[in-house]
Design a protein around this motif. Structure first.
Motif, PDB file in Angstrom:
ATOM      1  N   GLY A  29       0.854  -1.281   0.248  1.00 54.92           N
ATOM      2  CA  GLY A  29      -0.094  -0.059   0.060  1.00 54.92           C
ATOM      3  C   GLY A  29       0.870   1.234  -0.012  1.00 54.92           C
ATOM      4  N   ILE A  30       1.878   1.319   0.786  1.00 56.08           N
ATOM      5  CA  ILE A  30       2.776   2.517   0.929  1.00 56.08           C
ATOM      6  C   ILE A  30       3.391   2.627  -0.463  1.00 56.08           C
ATOM      7  N   LEU A  31       3.880   1.388  -1.043  1.00 57.66           N
ATOM      8  CA  LEU A  31       4.656   1.675  -2.413  1.00 57.66           C
ATOM      9  C   LEU A  31       3.797   2.175  -3.448  1.00 57.66           C
ATOM     10  N   ALA A  32       2.432   1.798  -3.348  1.00 60.76           N
ATOM     11  CA  ALA A  32       1.259   2.053  -4.418  1.00 60.76           C
ATOM     12  C   ALA A  32       1.334   3.747  -4.507  1.00 60.76           C
ATOM     13  N   VAL A  33       1.260   4.126  -3.189  1.00 60.98           N
ATOM     14  CA  VAL A  33       0.846   5.516  -3.248  1.00 60.98           C
ATOM     15  C   VAL A  33       2.328   6.141  -3.342  1.00 60.98           C
ATOM     16  N   ASP A  34       3.429   5.634  -3.145  1.00 60.99           N
ATOM     17  CA  ASP A  34       4.676   6.549  -3.213  1.00 60.99           C
ATOM     18  C   ASP A  34       4.955   6.290  -4.832  1.00 60.99           C
ATOM     19  N   GLU A  35       4.574   5.234  -5.652  1.00 63.86           N
ATOM     20  CA  GLU A  35       4.604   5.297  -7.063  1.00 63.86           C
ATOM     21  C   GLU A  35       3.780   6.343  -7.736  1.00 63.86           C
ATOM     22  N   ARG A  36       2.751   6.579  -7.319  1.00 62.09           N
ATOM     23  CA  ARG A  36       1.555   7.438  -7.767  1.00 62.09           C
ATOM     24  C   ARG A  36       2.448   8.671  -7.517  1.00 62.09           C
ATOM     25  N   SER A  37       2.684   9.257  -6.450  1.00 56.89           N
ATOM     26  CA  SER A  37       3.343  10.465  -5.999  1.00 56.89           C
ATOM     27  C   SER A  37       4.539  10.598  -6.926  1.00 56.89           C
ATOM     28  N   ARG A  38       5.419   9.681  -7.034  1.00 59.60           N
ATOM     29  CA  ARG A  38       6.688   9.778  -8.195  1.00 59.60           C
ATOM     30  C   ARG A  38       6.272  10.211  -9.492  1.00 59.60           C
ATOM     31  N   ALA A  39       5.177   9.586  -9.879  1.00 63.21           N
ATOM     32  CA  ALA A  39       4.445   9.780 -11.280  1.00 63.21           C
ATOM     33  C   ALA A  39       3.864  11.016 -11.351  1.00 63.21           C
ATOM     34  N   ILE A  40       3.411  11.561 -10.414  1.00 67.51           N
ATOM     35  CA  ILE A  40       2.663  12.866 -10.715  1.00 67.51           C
ATOM     36  C   ILE A  40       4.140  13.861 -10.558  1.00 67.51           C
ATOM     37  N   LYS A  41       4.968  13.803  -9.654  1.00 72.19           N
ATOM     38  CA  LYS A  41       6.151  14.629  -9.702  1.00 72.19           C
ATOM     39  C   LYS A  41       6.689  14.754 -10.952  1.00 72.19           C
ATOM     40  N   THR A  42       6.880  13.538 -11.766  1.00 67.02           N
ATOM     41  CA  THR A  42       7.599  13.481 -12.949  1.00 67.02           C
ATOM     42  C   THR A  42       6.907  14.372 -13.968  1.00 67.02           C
ATOM     43  N   GLU A  43       5.443  14.235 -14.165  1.00 71.38           N
ATOM     44  CA  GLU A  43       4.640  14.797 -14.917  1.00 71.38           C
ATOM     45  C   GLU A  43       4.649  16.175 -14.730  1.00 71.38           C
ATOM     46  N   LEU A  44       4.746  16.712 -13.616  1.00 69.52           N
ATOM     47  CA  LEU A  44       4.542  18.043 -13.225  1.00 69.52           C
ATOM     48  C   LEU A  44       6.189  18.754 -13.649  1.00 69.52           C
ATOM     49  N   GLN A  45       7.109  17.802 -13.613  1.00 70.63           N
ATOM     50  CA  GLN A  45       8.651  18.457 -13.993  1.00 70.63           C
ATOM     51  C   GLN A  45       8.505  18.682 -15.512  1.00 70.63           C
ATOM     52  N   GLN A  46       7.928  17.448 -16.124  1.00 70.66           N
ATOM     53  CA  GLN A  46       7.971  17.440 -17.463  1.00 70.66           C
ATOM     54  C   GLN A  46       6.978  18.492 -18.036  1.00 70.66           C
ATOM     55  N   GLY A  47       5.752  18.890 -17.379  1.00 70.74           N
ATOM     56  CA  GLY A  47       4.972  19.896 -17.626  1.00 70.74           C
ATOM     57  C   GLY A  47       5.761  21.184 -17.720  1.00 70.74           C
ATOM     58  N   GLN A  48       6.405  21.226 -16.619  1.00 70.98           N
ATOM     59  CA  GLN A  48       6.925  22.686 -16.510  1.00 70.98           C
ATOM     60  C   GLN A  48       8.231  23.034 -17.451  1.00 70.98           C
ATOM     61  N   ALA A  49       8.900  21.913 -17.675  1.00 69.90           N
ATOM     62  CA  ALA A  49      10.018  22.048 -18.627  1.00 69.90           C
ATOM     63  C   ALA A  49       9.393  22.400 -19.983  1.00 69.90           C
ATOM     64  N   ARG A  50       8.331  21.516 -20.351  1.00 72.62           N
ATOM     65  CA  ARG A  50       7.632  21.946 -21.806  1.00 72.62           C
ATOM     66  C   ARG A  50       6.991  23.187 -21.829  1.00 72.62           C
ATOM     67  N   ARG A  51       6.576  23.928 -20.824  1.00 70.89           N
ATOM     68  CA  ARG A  51       5.840  25.067 -20.553  1.00 70.89           C
ATOM     69  C   ARG A  51       7.003  25.960 -20.923  1.00 70.89           C
ATOM     70  N   ASN A  52       8.052  26.033 -20.073  1.00 73.51           N
ATOM     71  CA  ASN A  52       8.984  27.043 -20.447  1.00 73.51           C
ATOM     72  C   ASN A  52       9.800  26.883 -21.835  1.00 73.51           C
ATOM     73  N   GLU A  53       9.852  25.446 -22.515  1.00 75.60           N
ATOM     74  CA  GLU A  53      10.503  25.527 -23.791  1.00 75.60           C
ATOM     75  C   GLU A  53       9.571  26.146 -24.678  1.00 75.60           C
ATOM     76  N   ALA A  54       8.107  25.867 -24.642  1.00 73.80           N
ATOM     77  CA  ALA A  54       7.178  26.276 -25.420  1.00 73.80           C
ATOM     78  C   ALA A  54       7.126  27.891 -25.466  1.00 73.80           C
ATOM     79  N   SER A  55       7.212  28.273 -24.294  1.00 72.09           N
ATOM     80  CA  SER A  55       7.290  29.795 -24.049  1.00 72.09           C
ATOM     81  C   SER A  55       8.080  30.529 -24.814  1.00 72.09           C
ATOM     82  N   LYS A  56       9.537  29.986 -24.888  1.00 72.78           N
ATOM     83  CA  LYS A  56      10.698  30.425 -25.534  1.00 72.78           C
ATOM     84  C   LYS A  56      10.414  30.258 -27.032  1.00 72.78           C
TER      85      LYS A  56
END
Length: 425
Positions: A29-56
């Motif tokens: 149960g802990i690792l399932a929540v941890d995996e989801r947490s890490r997936a969200i963080k990855t999506e956030l980082q990728q989205g922020q990077a893409r937003r900056n890239e697209a803005s330029k």
């Protein structure tokens, strides 16, 4: 608090350790929540990077007068901006859920802690002293104590059950015990004396493990602070959110404070006498050290507590607690149990625990080893050196005389102002 990296890398070992505590497997149960947490963080980082890239890229497209591309990039950036708040909220919620899961799990037991469900499985390590032979039937302190100044009725009229007022010679003996303990621990045993706050915030009780699970055992004030159940809370949290200099370790602290406990889980236990009170005094010992030193520090602290009993010539035994009887934050605990003649048994008077890095993780208390770039979590230990009220009970019962008086232990003579015997009033 537990290290999520350890659980990721050793899920079977984590569950096996929990099983020793009587808990079902929790890693999945802990690792399932941890995996989801890490997936969200990855999506956030990728989205922020893409937003900056697209803005330029928008600026570049506008400079090249490529209007269609610029508009397409603007739409992409807008979509990313719309998506980000939901992702950030989910990231917070998932992170908080993971922390709540980890915070509710007790410390893992050390390898040399015996398995067992309750106190019946604790292991006796040794005994000191021989119980006194009485030429009369020894009485319970609750029966002969009132004539010496142990006032239960007066306190009950003021505050209700589980309170006592100490009067005259009884108050002097209680004060003498407390001062003797504090002097011994701060002098001979090298603990730094501290006069800490008695009121603390949520964060402090979370750090030492009383919150959130044991709120019902505590007293809370109207402004949201808590009365300390033990000076362990105040002393240990002195290093909260700090990086402690390695050369200052080990840090050894002691305090004499009132302690306040609701005793919510002790209904019907020790309802008579001075053993289990809502308000009592205790000399607390806390040690903060490097991980490699905590084993030796545990033995040292236990010896400091034992020294008080030996100086008072009170027979006791030393117990190694089993997995089912240890406290929430402890990875290994010794209990010292003093002999009570009226009960013809040994009763706990001190509990000395090594918490490893469990509390330090909750407090974010670290140090930087010499020659290393990364910080490491400290180890924390705590113990009673001793509980003053229970020591008073032990002195009363072990030194009682047939005429109802009590001889004062010689060790306390410097603190008693010439009183060598408590006599019935």
């Amino acid at each position: 608090m537990h290290d999520i990296r350890f659980i990721r890398e050793n899920p079977a070992a984590f569950d096996a350790a929990l099983a020793r505590r009587g808990l079902d497997p929790l890693s999945a149960g802990i690792l399932a929540v941890d995996e989801r947490s890490r997936a969200i963080k990855t999506e956030l980082q990728q989205g922020q990077a893409r937003r900056n890239e697209a803005s330029k890229a928008i600026g570049q497209a506008m400079a090249a007068k490529d209007v269609d591309k610029a508009e397409s990039l603007k739409a992409e950036v807008a979509a990313l901006k719309d998506r980000m708040p939901a992702l950030e909220a989910e990231d917070r919620e998932t992170g908080e859920a993971l922390q709540a899961m980890l915070a509710a799990i007790p410390n893992l037991p050390a390898n040399d802690v015996p398995d067992g469900d309750d106190e019946a499985c604790n292991v006796e390590i040794g005994r000191w002293g021989e119980p006194r032979h009485f030429p009369f039937t020894p009485q319970d302190h609750a029966d002969f104590g009132p004539a010496l100044g142990l006032d239960f009725e007066g306190a009950a009229a003021l505050s209700g059950a589980r309170f006592a007022a100490l009067r005259g010679q009884m108050a002097r003996l209680h004060r003498a015990l407390a001062q003797f303990m504090l002097d011994r621990q701060s002098g001979e045993n090298g603990y730094e004396e501290v006069n800490p706050p008695l009121l603390v915030r949520d964060e402090a009780l979370f750090g030492t493990g009383q919150l959130p699970k044991f709120a019902e055992d505590l007293f809370r004030t109207t402004d949201g602070r808590w009365l300390i159940p033990t000076a362990e809370v105040s002393l240990t949290n002195l290093v909260r959110e700090q990086i402690v200099a390695a050369e200052s370790l080990p840090m050894r602290l002691t305090a004499l404070t009132p302690c306040f406990r609701s005793e919510a889980g002790s209904a019907g236990r020790d309802t008579r006498g001075f053993i289990r009170q809502h308000q009592f005094e205790k000399v607390e010992l806390v040690a903060i050290c490097k991980p490699e030193d905590s084993g030796a520090e545990h033995e040292r602290m236990c010896a400091a507590a034992e020294g008080i009993l030996q100086a008072l010539n009170l027979p006791y035994r030393k117990m190694l607690l089993c997995t089912g009887d240890m406290g929430f934050s402890a990875r290994k605990t010794y209990d010292l149990e003093v002999w009570l003649p009226s009960q013809q048994t040994y009763r706990e008077i001190s509990s000395v625990s090594n918490c490893g890095d469990f509390q330090a993780r909750r407090m974010n208390a670290r140090f930087k080893p010499e020659g290393e770039k990364q910080t490491r979590f400290l180890h924390t230990l705590n113990g009673s050196g001793l509980a003053v009220g229970r020591t008073l009970v032990a002195v009363l019962e072990n030194y009682q005389q047939e005429d109802g008086s009590v001889i004062v232990p010689e060790t306390l003579a410097p603190y008693m102002g010439g009183i060598t015997r408590l006599r019935p009033r």
